[in-house]
Design a protein around this motif. Structure first.
Motif, short mmCIF file in Angstrom:
data_model
loop_
_atom_site.label_atom_id
_atom_site.label_comp_id
_atom_site.label_asym_id
_atom_site.label_seq_id
_atom_site.Cartn_x
_atom_site.Cartn_y
_atom_site.Cartn_z
N LEU A 186 35.58 43.53 35.65
CA LEU A 186 36.34 43.74 36.87
C LEU A 186 36.16 42.50 37.73
O LEU A 186 35.04 42.13 38.06
CB LEU A 186 35.81 44.98 37.59
CG LEU A 186 36.47 45.36 38.93
CD1 LEU A 186 37.93 45.74 38.72
CD2 LEU A 186 35.70 46.50 39.58
N LEU A 187 37.26 41.87 38.08
CA LEU A 187 37.21 40.64 38.87
C LEU A 187 37.13 40.99 40.35
O LEU A 187 38.01 41.65 40.90
CB LEU A 187 38.46 39.79 38.60
CG LEU A 187 38.59 38.50 39.42
CD1 LEU A 187 37.44 37.54 39.13
CD2 LEU A 187 39.93 37.82 39.12
N HIS A 188 36.05 40.53 41.02
CA HIS A 188 35.89 40.78 42.45
C HIS A 188 36.46 39.65 43.30
O HIS A 188 37.07 39.91 44.33
CB HIS A 188 34.40 40.98 42.77
CG HIS A 188 33.88 42.30 42.33
ND1 HIS A 188 34.26 43.49 42.91
CD2 HIS A 188 33.02 42.64 41.33
CE1 HIS A 188 33.65 44.49 42.32
NE2 HIS A 188 32.89 44.01 41.35
N GLU A 189 36.25 38.41 42.87
CA GLU A 189 36.77 37.30 43.66
C GLU A 189 36.80 36.03 42.83
O GLU A 189 36.09 35.90 41.83
CB GLU A 189 35.93 37.06 44.92
CG GLU A 189 34.48 36.73 44.66
CD GLU A 189 33.69 36.53 45.95
OE1 GLU A 189 34.31 36.61 47.02
OE2 GLU A 189 32.48 36.31 45.86
N GLN A 223 47.40 37.32 42.32
CA GLN A 223 48.34 37.01 41.23
C GLN A 223 47.84 37.56 39.90
O GLN A 223 48.57 37.50 38.90
CB GLN A 223 48.52 35.50 41.12
CG GLN A 223 49.17 34.88 42.35
CD GLN A 223 49.08 33.37 42.34
OE1 GLN A 223 48.05 32.78 41.98
NE2 GLN A 223 50.16 32.71 42.75
N LEU A 224 46.63 38.09 39.88
CA LEU A 224 45.99 38.53 38.64
C LEU A 224 45.78 40.04 38.65
O LEU A 224 45.55 40.65 39.70
CB LEU A 224 44.63 37.85 38.46
CG LEU A 224 44.63 36.33 38.40
CD1 LEU A 224 43.20 35.80 38.50
CD2 LEU A 224 45.31 35.84 37.12
N TYR A 225 45.81 40.63 37.45
CA TYR A 225 45.34 42.00 37.32
C TYR A 225 43.83 42.03 37.53
O TYR A 225 43.14 41.05 37.24
CB TYR A 225 45.68 42.55 35.94
CG TYR A 225 47.13 42.97 35.80
CD1 TYR A 225 47.53 44.25 36.19
CD2 TYR A 225 48.08 42.11 35.26
CE1 TYR A 225 48.86 44.65 36.06
CE2 TYR A 225 49.41 42.51 35.13
CZ TYR A 225 49.78 43.78 35.53
OH TYR A 225 51.10 44.17 35.41
N PRO A 226 43.29 43.14 38.02
CA PRO A 226 41.87 43.15 38.35
C PRO A 226 40.92 43.26 37.16
O PRO A 226 39.75 42.87 37.27
CB PRO A 226 41.72 44.37 39.27
CG PRO A 226 42.86 45.26 38.92
CD PRO A 226 43.99 44.35 38.53
N GLY A 253 35.16 33.04 38.36
CA GLY A 253 35.27 34.31 39.05
C GLY A 253 33.94 35.03 39.12
O GLY A 253 33.06 34.85 38.27
N ASP A 254 33.81 35.84 40.16
CA ASP A 254 32.66 36.73 40.32
C ASP A 254 33.08 38.06 39.72
O ASP A 254 34.00 38.72 40.22
CB ASP A 254 32.32 36.87 41.81
CG ASP A 254 31.01 37.56 42.04
OD1 ASP A 254 30.09 37.38 41.22
OD2 ASP A 254 30.90 38.29 43.05
#
Length: 243
Positions: A110-113, A78-81, A124-125
């Protein structure tokens, strides 16, 4: 909160960090101020943790929600990275128990997870996303691109805003920051703000903002109207909330 990996993304090779996340229907750009009215309990807890030092460096991640009709994020898709950290600058308590805060965009990530956490807010990681080195940030090419971007910004603002409602970024603004500061004055579509945020070459970013602002200035001049912002669109739909 269960962990959630981003689709189509393999585990990162670079070091990552844990970051509190604040999903919004907006894009925060580095160097740009973002005031927020905090009323939801989970984000009141986040502000409290920031002030008390539970969250280090008074910094949390703002990341844009892809769909204006989504208000409660529970999946990374649901999110941009790519997002930007918000540095907490000012905090004022409200009579209702919430906070009015002022933040400034700082570091891209940069969102990984999404990661499991005991906190009521998302964690977030993330991997930090620095700019690529520019061989000559003060050279002829950079100056030419900066002048073109500033001219496109002036055309947009003269068409969209009244005199006195806008000002050009200071001449001391660094090449790496200029595109962000120019875009902050203009109602670009969310996806295009996101494209600026994820661009890691400062000179390419100046080319991109020049093209976007030139196009938007033409639209504004022709239509004599500025576009509805993503937040206003969400308000019209009645489905999205600030937090």
């Amino acid at each position: 909160m269960p962990a959630d990996s981003h689709p189509d993304r393999s585990p990162p090779d670079r070091p990552t960090a844990q970051l509190p996340l604040f999903p919004l229907h907006t894009v925060l750009l580095p160097g740009v101020h973002l005031p927020l009215h905090i009323f939801e309990p989970r984000y009141r807890q986040l502000v409290d943790d920031l002030v008390r030092g539970v969250v280090p460096d008074r910094e949390f991640g703002v990341i844009a929600i892809r769909n204006a009709l989504v208000s409660d994020v529970d999946r990374i898709g649901q999110l941009y990275p790519v997002g930007c950290t918000a540095q907490l600058r000012e905090v004022s308590a409200t009579s209702s128990g919430g906070f009015d805060i002022v933040t400034t965009g700082a570091r891209r990530f940069l969102l990984h997870e999404l990661t499991a956490s005991d906190t009521p807010y998302l964690m977030g990681d993330v991997e930090w996303l620095p700019d690529e080195p520019t061989l000559d940030p003060d050279g002829t090419t950079a100056r030419t691109l900066a002048e073109a971007a500033r001219a496109a910004h002036a055309r947009y603002c003269e068409a969209a805003w009244h005199d006195g409602d806008w000002s050009a970024p200071p001449t001391s603004a660094a090449v790496a920051e200029l595109a962000y500061l120019l875009a902050a004055d203009c109602l670009l579509p969310l996806a295009e703000q996101q494209a600026l945020l994820r661009q890691t070459d400062p000179l390419h970013r100046l080319r991109l903002v020049t093209a976007l602002l030139s196009r938007e200035a033409g639209f504004v001049s022709a239509l004599r109207a500025v576009p509805v912002s993503h937040d206003e669109l969400a308000d019209i739909s009645g489905a999205a909330k600030m937090n």
